[in-house]
Design a protein around this motif. Structure first.
Motif, short mmCIF file in Angstrom:
data_model
loop_
_atom_site.label_atom_id
_atom_site.label_comp_id
_atom_site.label_asym_id
_atom_site.label_seq_id
_atom_site.Cartn_x
_atom_site.Cartn_y
_atom_site.Cartn_z
N ARG A 110 -26.84 -28.68 -0.35
CA ARG A 110 -26.51 -29.80 0.52
C ARG A 110 -26.80 -29.50 1.98
O ARG A 110 -27.04 -30.41 2.76
CB ARG A 110 -25.03 -30.16 0.34
N MET A 123 -33.08 -36.43 -2.68
CA MET A 123 -31.96 -35.75 -3.33
C MET A 123 -31.58 -36.49 -4.60
O MET A 123 -31.55 -37.71 -4.64
CB MET A 123 -30.77 -35.66 -2.39
N THR A 178 -30.99 -36.54 11.31
CA THR A 178 -30.76 -36.52 9.87
C THR A 178 -31.62 -37.56 9.18
O THR A 178 -32.04 -37.38 8.04
CB THR A 178 -29.28 -36.80 9.53
N MET A 205 -26.32 -32.85 4.05
CA MET A 205 -25.28 -33.68 3.45
C MET A 205 -23.93 -33.00 3.57
O MET A 205 -22.89 -33.65 3.47
CB MET A 205 -25.58 -33.95 1.97
N ASN A 237 -30.35 -30.75 3.30
CA ASN A 237 -30.59 -32.06 3.94
C ASN A 237 -29.36 -32.52 4.72
O ASN A 237 -29.17 -33.69 4.98
CB ASN A 237 -31.07 -33.12 2.93
N ARG A 296 -33.96 -36.46 6.17
CA ARG A 296 -33.66 -36.88 4.81
C ARG A 296 -34.81 -37.67 4.19
O ARG A 296 -34.89 -37.81 2.97
CB ARG A 296 -32.35 -37.69 4.79
N ARG A 297 -35.70 -38.17 5.04
CA ARG A 297 -36.88 -38.83 4.48
C ARG A 297 -37.83 -37.81 3.88
O ARG A 297 -38.64 -38.14 3.03
CB ARG A 297 -37.61 -39.59 5.57
#
Lengths: 259, 295, 259
Positions: free
Chosen positions: A56, A95, A86, A61, A59, A90-91
């Motif tokens: 996690r 996930m 972020t 999270m 990315n 995250r792109r």
């Protein structure tokens, strides 16, 4: 320390001295690893060893929770992800979660392009159709759902839902896909379908997979990373690690002494 | 010895069983007594109310007391209707919802996102206290705020504000509870796709919890629909249709109160109440249906 | 909110001080205006308490019916729905029904006078709070774990004995809290009480006599109030706010402690 960084050239991701603490309790301690491009890398270890936290953190999270401190760096194209936004990060990092979690209010079609919708990117109808078909074909779901694209994603079976979630992660064209025990909620047949899929997907993507299941790691991963109590114990080619573990703790884990 | 014990035991046990049956019967009887008022009330409303219900009743304004007296004296149907009340009720509910829904949903989201924090606990407690405040006190507060300082007189706005404060805690609570029931992985999945936070709320959390939110809102509306006391102190009443929110406005329950106080208008009481009840109960049942569907 | 209530009440407290709460005089005649809240405080507490006592056997039976005897059956669902409907009836409709049905009945039964008064108001209040008391205690009763009850049954207890020895003791504080919250609701009820209590501004001398409550004096006299009288009504509103606040606070605290 395990000596495994040097052999990987041009890594997809470089983790450098990464430590993560919840309320001063370290869940991940000084992890340094390079992840090779276009491989499946499995993170293994007994429950509570920090493997999910590590995943996690890649990315970011883990930042959803309170009182987290993160030290160290993770480099993606030489850029520290903790300095990136972020949204941008995250792109590039898809996930997939333990349990299939398609958005219940959206159709199959909309679930696949949810990443675009949620980011406010408007696409032309043709682009949408292309992305949806390509992503669903990538996860071998296209033939099963092409006639019911506008039904709710939650009507699918568990295995189909999980492949839909993988398609959702692929649709954005990420470089790396993070998977947190993606088959733990699936039956054996659905599990083997997802596993086959991962092996195929590594042609185009780099996959980092947290798994509880040693035989799964042995079946599909190229590299393995064994963690214990937040520390990286051993990292290397999966074949070597399973046949000839260097660290006694790895050996104990692989032979079922704990975990 | 053994035989003796067995017989005494038997005797005692039959007494126990008798007592058990008696209490069970009593429970059933009292339960029936408990719900009998609803049947009696609805029966009374129907018997007394149906004769006044007509199209005119819905689209005409309230008659003056003289017209009503003449009609009663001639044994005719009382002319006029409660259009001013219906429109006023609608106006105030729309306005109250426009105030309470956004504030309530946002507060609910805030509470959901900040579980366990001091500020959130404080707000949750205030909302709980608000839920218990008698409606007439809310009327007084809206009087002090709006009637005295904003609209400088009785107004629909003041009525709406008191109703909005009544709805607010229900909406806050149902928003928070609904969001809590949504699996956290859905939120994570959306964030993992790189979605900005407000989009996650708008496009994932709210649509997923939609029916829960709607239930809370409908129950809130059904609660304020029949409210009379706070409106007496704020909206006051009006004998014509009024759409200006800064002017006094009527409402169905206010009209019932006026009819009750005017001996010539008694004939209108029951039909207005029947209509009001029909609205409230329909809304109640519809919202419960929504809630049931979710489970 | 509290601030503006206090602000509005200041003139009255200034004029009468603490005597406002303990004085039984309420005289709006110009020149010798005297306002004391005691009649209304007494009327409110008396009606609400009587309502609680009247509703107790009814709502408790109903919650046993719903949460114990016929838990989960069709009959219970329908009964529960009807009780819920009782909560949906507007206060003013209760008032009308009380005025035109209950009051004549009181006269026929020989309770004297016009049929108005504390007793009639308490009766209608009792019906109004039944749904709250029922649903709160029903929820708590239904929560009593089955294995506890089964343990008692296996010892040969009858249903009544199980209720006495297991269900009620386990659920006791929750049931008490439910009735406290219902009491809080009765305190603030306005319209139905206003229409039935008789509205006489003196400390009630008998249970079947007339009186007035805090909520109904506000509703009744607000229209013609200004100056000191208005301020006194607001002061009554403040007192009502505080009393209901304390009662509800206690009820909520007990519930919070339980869970």
């Amino acid at each position: 320390m395990t000596q495994t960084i040097a052999e990987i050239k041009n890594p997809a991701l470089s983790i450098r001295d990464l430590s993560i603490a919840y309320d001063k309790n370290y869940a991940v301690k000084n992890v340094t690893v390079d992840i090779k491009k276009n491989t499946v890398t499995a993170i293994m270890g007994p429950s509570g060893c920090g493997k999910s936290t590590l995943l996690r953190a890649l990315n970011r999270m883990h930042e959803l929770y309170e009182n987290i401190t993160t030290e160290g760096k993770v480099l993606l194209h030489e850029e520290n992800i903790y300095d990136m936004s972020t949204i941008k990060l995250r792109r590039q990092m898809g996930m997939v979660f333990q349990r299939p979690n398609p958005f219940p209010t959206m159709s199959i079609f909309d679930n696949v392009i949810a990443g675009y919708k949620l980011n406010g990117n408007s696409l032309k109808k043709k682009e949408k159709d292309e992305i949806v078909e390509r992503s669903l074909r990538d996860v071998a779901l296209w033939d099963e759902v092409k006639d019911s694209l506008h039904k709710k994603g939650t009507f699918l079976s568990g295995g189909q839902q999980q492949r839909l979630c993988i398609a959702r992660a692929l649709a954005f064209g990420p470089e790396i896909i993070l998977m947190d025990e993606p088959t733990s909620a699936l039956d054996p047949i659905a599990t083997s379908k997802v596993e086959d899929l991962l092996v195929k997907l590594k042609e185009h993507y780099t996959i980092i997979l947290v798994t509880h299941n040693m035989s799964q790691a042995a079946r599909i991963s190229d590299y393995s990373l064994f963690m214990y109590l937040g520390e990286l114990v051993e990292y290397g080619k999966t074949k070597n690690m399973f046949t000839n573990p260097k660290d006694p703790r790895t050996e104990q884990y692989l032979t079922g002494k704990f975990g | 010895m053994n035989a003796l014990q067995a017989t005494t035991y038997q005797d005692k046990s039959s007494g126990r069983i008798w007592k058990d049956k008696f209490i069970q019967g009593l429970v059933i009887f009292l339960s029936v007594v408990t719900i009998s008022p609803i049947a009696l009330i609805i029966y009374k409303l129907f018997v007394e109310g149906y004769k006044q219900i007509s199209l005119g009743f819905i689209i005409e304004n309230t008659p003056d007391t003289f017209a009503a007296m003449t009609a009663v004296a001639n044994d005719e149907r009382i002319p006029g209707g409660i259009a001013n009340g219906l429109v006023g009720t609608l106006l105030m509910i729309v306005l109250a919802s426009a105030i309470a829904i956004p504030v309530g949903v946002l507060t609910g989201i805030y509470l959901y996102e900040n579980q366990g924090k001091m500020m959130a606990n404080l707000i949750r407690n205030i909302s709980d206290i608000l839920q218990g405040v008698p409606s007439i006190v809310l009327g007084l507060i809206s009087y002090l705020w709006i009637v005295k300082h904003v609209t400088m007189g009785f107004s629909a706005l003041a009525g709406s504000v008191s109703l909005a404060i009544m709805m607010l805690p229900m909406i806050v609570r149902s928003t928070e509870e609904t969001l809590k029931m949504i699996p956290i992985t859905l939120k994570e999945a959306a964030l993992a796709l790189g979605a900005p936070y407000y989009k996650v709320i708008l496009k994932v959390l709210i649509p997923t919890g939609y029916s829960g939110l709607l239930t809370g809102i409908l129950l809130g509306i059904s609660r304020i629909l029949g409210e009379t006391a706070p409106l007496m102190l704020t909206a006051l009443g009006s004998s014509t249709i009024n759409l200006d929110v800064t002017k006094p406005t009527s409402a169905v329950p206010l009209l019932i109160w006026e009819f009750y106080n005017d001996p010539n208008m008694i004939g209108l009481i029951w039909s207005s109440s029947l209509l009001l009840m029909a609205f409230v109960l329909t809304l109640n049942i519809v919202s419960k249906q929504f809630a049931a569907k979710r489970r | 909110m509290v601030f503006s209530l206090v602000g509005g009440a200041i003139p009255s407290f200034k004029a009468f001080g603490l005597k406002f709460i303990v004085s039984g005089d309420w005289d709006p005649t110009e020149g010798r205006e005297v306002y004391g809240a005691l009649p209304f405080i007494a009327g409110t507490l008396l009606t609400s308490f009587a309502a609680l006592l009247i509703s107790l056997p009814l709502s408790f039976s109903t919650s046993l019916f719903l949460g114990e005897y016929y838990k989960g059956t069709r009959v219970a669902r329908i009964l529960g729905m009807l009780v819920d409907l009782l909560a949906g009836i507007p206060s003013i409709v209760y008032g009308l029904w009380g005025f035109y049905v209950l009051r004549p009945l009181m006269i026929d039964l020989g309770f004297g006078g016009q049929g108005f008064g504390i007793f009639t108001a308490s009766l209608i209040l009792a019906i109004m709070i039944i749904p709250y008391a029922t649903s709160l205690s029903n929820e708590i009763i239904a929560m009593v774990p089955n294995d506890l009850k089964e343990a008692a049954y296996s010892l040969g207890a009858t249903r009544l004995e199980v209720i006495q020895t297991v269900t009620i003791p386990t659920a006791r504080s929750g049931i008490v809290a439910g009735y406290i919250l219902s009491f809080g609701r009765a305190l603030g009820e306005t319209m139905a009480v206003t229409m039935l209590i008789g509205n006489t501004n003196r400390v009630p001398d008998s249970f079947f006599g007339t009186g007035n409550t805090m909520a109904s004096v506000i509703a009744n006299q607000f229209g013609e109030a200004d100056g000191l009288k208005l301020s006194s009504l607001i002061a009554i509103g403040l007192l009502l706010f505080l009393i209901t606040g304390i009662v509800n606070g206690v009820g909520k605290l007990i519930i919070k402690k339980m869970t």
